[in-house]
Design an enzyme around this catalytic site. Sequence first.
Site, PDB file in Angstrom:
ATOM      1  N   ARG A   1     -28.689  34.133 -67.477  1.00 45.52           N
ATOM      2  CA  ARG A   1     -28.483  33.493 -68.911  1.00 45.52           C
ATOM      3  C   ARG A   1     -30.559  32.746 -68.822  1.00 45.52           C
ATOM      4  O   ARG A   1     -30.891  31.949 -69.854  1.00 45.52           O
ATOM      5  CB  ARG A   1     -28.520  31.456 -68.024  1.00 45.52           C
ATOM      6  CG  ARG A   1     -26.475  31.987 -67.891  1.00 45.52           C
ATOM      7  CD  ARG A   1     -25.862  31.493 -66.661  1.00 45.52           C
ATOM      8  NE  ARG A   1     -24.441  31.538 -66.845  1.00 45.52           N
ATOM      9  CZ  ARG A   1     -23.596  31.153 -67.543  1.00 45.52           C
ATOM     10  NH1 ARG A   1     -23.895  29.634 -68.049  1.00 45.52           N
ATOM     11  NH2 ARG A   1     -22.463  31.384 -67.484  1.00 45.52           N
TER      12      ARG A   1
ATOM     13  N   ARG B   1     -27.306  24.013 -59.266  1.00 47.36           N
ATOM     14  CA  ARG B   1     -26.309  23.851 -59.729  1.00 47.36           C
ATOM     15  C   ARG B   1     -25.518  24.807 -59.178  1.00 47.36           C
ATOM     16  O   ARG B   1     -24.182  24.376 -58.258  1.00 47.36           O
ATOM     17  CB  ARG B   1     -26.560  24.251 -60.821  1.00 47.36           C
ATOM     18  CG  ARG B   1     -23.999  23.672 -61.529  1.00 47.36           C
ATOM     19  CD  ARG B   1     -24.471  24.209 -63.592  1.00 47.36           C
ATOM     20  NE  ARG B   1     -24.399  25.343 -63.670  1.00 47.36           N
ATOM     21  CZ  ARG B   1     -24.005  25.337 -64.855  1.00 47.36           C
ATOM     22  NH1 ARG B   1     -24.361  24.720 -65.583  1.00 47.36           N
ATOM     23  NH2 ARG B   1     -24.547  26.990 -65.390  1.00 47.36           N
TER      24      ARG B   1
ATOM     25  N   ARG C   1     -14.577  27.702 -62.773  1.00 42.66           N
ATOM     26  CA  ARG C   1     -16.236  27.534 -61.182  1.00 42.66           C
ATOM     27  C   ARG C   1     -14.958  27.284 -60.008  1.00 42.66           C
ATOM     28  O   ARG C   1     -13.782  26.383 -61.169  1.00 42.66           O
ATOM     29  CB  ARG C   1     -17.489  26.757 -62.142  1.00 42.66           C
ATOM     30  CG  ARG C   1     -18.133  27.429 -62.586  1.00 42.66           C
ATOM     31  CD  ARG C   1     -19.120  27.023 -63.341  1.00 42.66           C
ATOM     32  NE  ARG C   1     -19.820  27.711 -64.250  1.00 42.66           N
ATOM     33  CZ  ARG C   1     -20.648  27.148 -65.104  1.00 42.66           C
ATOM     34  NH1 ARG C   1     -20.725  26.009 -65.819  1.00 42.66           N
ATOM     35  NH2 ARG C   1     -21.604  27.650 -65.807  1.00 42.66           N
TER      36      ARG C   1
HETATM   37  N1  LIG Z   1     -20.000  29.755 -79.268  1.00 43.18           N
HETATM   38  C1  LIG Z   1     -19.095  29.131 -78.437  1.00 43.18           C
HETATM   39  N2  LIG Z   1     -19.609  28.815 -77.124  1.00 43.18           N
HETATM   40  C2  LIG Z   1     -18.904  27.867 -76.424  1.00 43.18           C
HETATM   41  C3  LIG Z   1     -18.156  27.626 -76.534  1.00 43.18           C
HETATM   42  N3  LIG Z   1     -17.895  27.079 -75.302  1.00 43.18           N
HETATM   43  C4  LIG Z   1     -18.905  26.927 -74.511  1.00 43.18           C
HETATM   44  N4  LIG Z   1     -19.683  27.530 -75.257  1.00 43.18           N
HETATM   45  C5  LIG Z   1     -21.026  28.095 -74.913  1.00 43.18           C
HETATM   46  O1  LIG Z   1     -21.768  29.678 -73.612  1.00 43.18           O
HETATM   47  C6  LIG Z   1     -22.409  28.840 -72.911  1.00 43.18           C
HETATM   48  C7  LIG Z   1     -22.001  28.712 -71.651  1.00 43.18           C
HETATM   49  O2  LIG Z   1     -21.281  28.850 -71.014  1.00 43.18           O
HETATM   50  P1  LIG Z   1     -20.842  28.131 -70.056  1.00 43.18           P
HETATM   51  O3  LIG Z   1     -20.139  29.352 -69.675  1.00 43.18           O
HETATM   52  O4  LIG Z   1     -19.946  26.606 -69.557  1.00 43.18           O
HETATM   53  O5  LIG Z   1     -21.555  27.747 -68.974  1.00 43.18           O
HETATM   54  P2  LIG Z   1     -23.066  26.760 -68.934  1.00 43.18           P
HETATM   55  O6  LIG Z   1     -23.663  26.216 -70.632  1.00 43.18           O
HETATM   56  O7  LIG Z   1     -24.030  27.404 -67.942  1.00 43.18           O
HETATM   57  O8  LIG Z   1     -22.302  25.865 -68.632  1.00 43.18           O
HETATM   58  C8  LIG Z   1     -22.868  27.687 -73.181  1.00 43.18           C
HETATM   59  O9  LIG Z   1     -24.199  27.940 -74.544  1.00 43.18           O
HETATM   60  C9  LIG Z   1     -22.184  26.594 -73.507  1.00 43.18           C
HETATM   61  O10 LIG Z   1     -22.515  26.436 -75.138  1.00 43.18           O
HETATM   62  C10 LIG Z   1     -17.263  28.427 -78.258  1.00 43.18           C
HETATM   63  O11 LIG Z   1     -15.454  27.730 -78.208  1.00 43.18           O
HETATM   64  N5  LIG Z   1     -18.323  28.604 -78.461  1.00 43.18           N
HETATM   65  N1  LIG Z   2     -32.335  15.201 -67.014  1.00 41.23           N
HETATM   66  C1  LIG Z   2     -32.318  15.673 -66.304  1.00 41.23           C
HETATM   67  N2  LIG Z   2     -32.594  16.199 -64.689  1.00 41.23           N
HETATM   68  C2  LIG Z   2     -31.995  16.813 -63.995  1.00 41.23           C
HETATM   69  N3  LIG Z   2     -31.402  17.404 -63.504  1.00 41.23           N
HETATM   70  C3  LIG Z   2     -30.407  17.098 -64.905  1.00 41.23           C
HETATM   71  C4  LIG Z   2     -30.400  16.789 -66.028  1.00 41.23           C
HETATM   72  N4  LIG Z   2     -29.474  16.833 -66.847  1.00 41.23           N
HETATM   73  C5  LIG Z   2     -28.923  17.320 -65.747  1.00 41.23           C
HETATM   74  N5  LIG Z   2     -29.388  17.982 -64.890  1.00 41.23           N
HETATM   75  C6  LIG Z   2     -28.929  18.604 -63.789  1.00 41.23           C
HETATM   76  O1  LIG Z   2     -28.163  20.201 -64.274  1.00 41.23           O
HETATM   77  C7  LIG Z   2     -27.818  21.104 -63.745  1.00 41.23           C
HETATM   78  C8  LIG Z   2     -27.359  21.886 -64.855  1.00 41.23           C
HETATM   79  O2  LIG Z   2     -26.718  20.603 -65.827  1.00 41.23           O
HETATM   80  P1  LIG Z   2     -25.536  20.894 -66.754  1.00 41.23           P
HETATM   81  O3  LIG Z   2     -24.645  19.513 -67.010  1.00 41.23           O
HETATM   82  O4  LIG Z   2     -24.334  21.803 -65.534  1.00 41.23           O
HETATM   83  O5  LIG Z   2     -26.050  22.480 -67.888  1.00 41.23           O
HETATM   84  P2  LIG Z   2     -25.322  22.922 -69.060  1.00 41.23           P
HETATM   85  O6  LIG Z   2     -24.059  22.750 -69.349  1.00 41.23           O
HETATM   86  O7  LIG Z   2     -26.459  22.635 -70.036  1.00 41.23           O
HETATM   87  O8  LIG Z   2     -25.260  24.537 -68.719  1.00 41.23           O
HETATM   88  C9  LIG Z   2     -26.597  20.315 -62.895  1.00 41.23           C
HETATM   89  O9  LIG Z   2     -26.970  20.195 -61.851  1.00 41.23           O
HETATM   90  C10 LIG Z   2     -27.088  18.486 -63.675  1.00 41.23           C
HETATM   91  O10 LIG Z   2     -26.718  17.788 -62.909  1.00 41.23           O
END
Ligand SMILES: Nc1nc2c(ncn2[C@@H]2O[C@H](COP(=O)(O)OP(=O)(O)O)[C@@H](O)[C@H]2O)c(=O)[nH]1
Ligand SMILES: Nc1ncnc2c1ncn2[C@@H]1O[C@H](COP(=O)(O)OP(=O)(O)O)[C@@H](O)[C@H]1O
Length: 395
Positions: free
Chosen positions: A280, A269, A176
């Site tokens: 997702r 986000r 990203r």
């Molecule tokens: N099994 C596994 N899942 C992962 C790993 N790293 C990230 N993830 C998971 O992959 C999913 C997608 O992650 P990401 O593309 O960063 O998107 P986000 O969760 O929306 O921020 C999330 O559920 C993460 O927890 C890994 O090393 N192993």
């Molecule tokens: N408790 C909350 N209330 C409102 N917005 C939140 C909260 N926690 C996270 N966010 C927002 O939600 C979005 C997704 O959070 P993020 O940490 O990227 O989620 P994930 O890592 O689980 O995918 C971000 O824009 C973040 O700032």
Amino acid sequence: MGEEAPEVLLDNLERNSVLTYDSDSQGYSSSVVIGDKIYVVGGSDDATDLSISVKVFDKLNGKWLNPTVLGTKPTLSKGHSAVLFRTDRILILKRDSSLDDCFWFLEVDTPFVKKQKELLGTEVVAWSTGVTGDAPKPIVISGPSGVGKGTLIAKLMKDYPTTFGFSVSHTTRAPRVKEVNGVHYHFTERSVMEKDIREGKFLETASVHGNLYGTSIEAVETVTSAGKRCILDIDVQGARSVRASSLEAIFVFVCPPSFEELEKRLRSRGTETEEQVQKRLRNAKAELDQGRSPGLFDHILVNDDLEKCYENLKKLLALDERPEASCEPTVENFKFSVSHSVSVKDQKVLIRCKNNGLEAETGSMFVLDLSSLKGGAPGRTRGLYLSASDSSKKQ
Ligand SMILES: Nc1nc2c(ncn2[C@@H]2O[C@H](COP(=O)(O)OP(=O)(O)O)[C@@H](O)[C@H]2O)c(=O)[nH]1
Ligand SMILES: Nc1ncnc2c1ncn2[C@@H]1O[C@H](COP(=O)(O)OP(=O)(O)O)[C@@H](O)[C@H]1O
């Protein structure tokens, strides 16, 4: 590598014992006989490789096997001792090394190694660093996309920079805008990641939202070697794999207050296309069901109000009571200065250190208690307890 075992090995086959010797060409090596195999540990065939090498000799057919060596390898030292422990691993005690680099386990027949032998179809050995004390458990954080895992982890890392370290996963998804390679993820080509998976470099991997994700053994070891508590942000499949591994962790599942709120956060986000958001959200339904399935997660946190959720996370990690969780060694400033000898009895290793050029009596004795061993490859072997024995206290 020749087909014949070195003479020095053959001399000792019958005794089933450990032999440690100096060799001009290879440095310091030791051999341990386990069943029909001889494990030769030490030296290096390659001048550019500064890690301890492992060779395996098959007594049945008189041939050297070429083992796949998994895990982070110890660096060469001025020598070491090797002792067989519990018939499935060899304890290596490096000479002239500090406490955090002194004890290593070469696993030769543990459940992990057996599984890898099946998967890879080769002879396999796996290194695991030994750590004294009971190091704090790693934390696995899972939850659907957009629930706030990254936000919670970022807060924890900012408030406790010396306590926590993030396990940087590998992924085949595109970065990203604000993501940095090596910090948020190791962004990897699929073919490279698939090769690394075949070579046993990963603790767990999963296919998530159409991309490969995985936690490498090195990612976890980088954090733990820095003396920090490891945080893993992985999906539910990954959590399941880690549960089944030797990495004892605390498993936390983060839920949204509602599905509508999850959708709102994911969209606000602004990092995904509409198609990716839809994927997702579809996956989130299944993840929420699995997250609540019994026995997988130790704690479920609802991330409604961010501050409240963060306080609850800190509470369950006992941060209010133990702000700087540490794994203090039981013997401070420990170093095997020059040489030592070892013997094993009842899961205890008696280590006799000799001081530089002096008589053995002036050395010190330590007891390494291995009765509470935990973990192991892939990852560290925890729960080693080192204490000075009575004779060393007299000095
Ligand atoms: N099994 C596994 N899942 C992962 C790993 N790293 C990230 N993830 C998971 O992959 C999913 C997608 O992650 P990401 O593309 O960063 O998107 P986000 O969760 O929306 O921020 C999330 O559920 C993460 O927890 C890994 O090393 N192993
Ligand atoms: N408790 C909350 N209330 C409102 N917005 C939140 C909260 N926690 C996270 N966010 C927002 O939600 C979005 C997704 O959070 P993020 O940490 O990227 O989620 P994930 O890592 O689980 O995918 C971000 O824009 C973040 O700032």
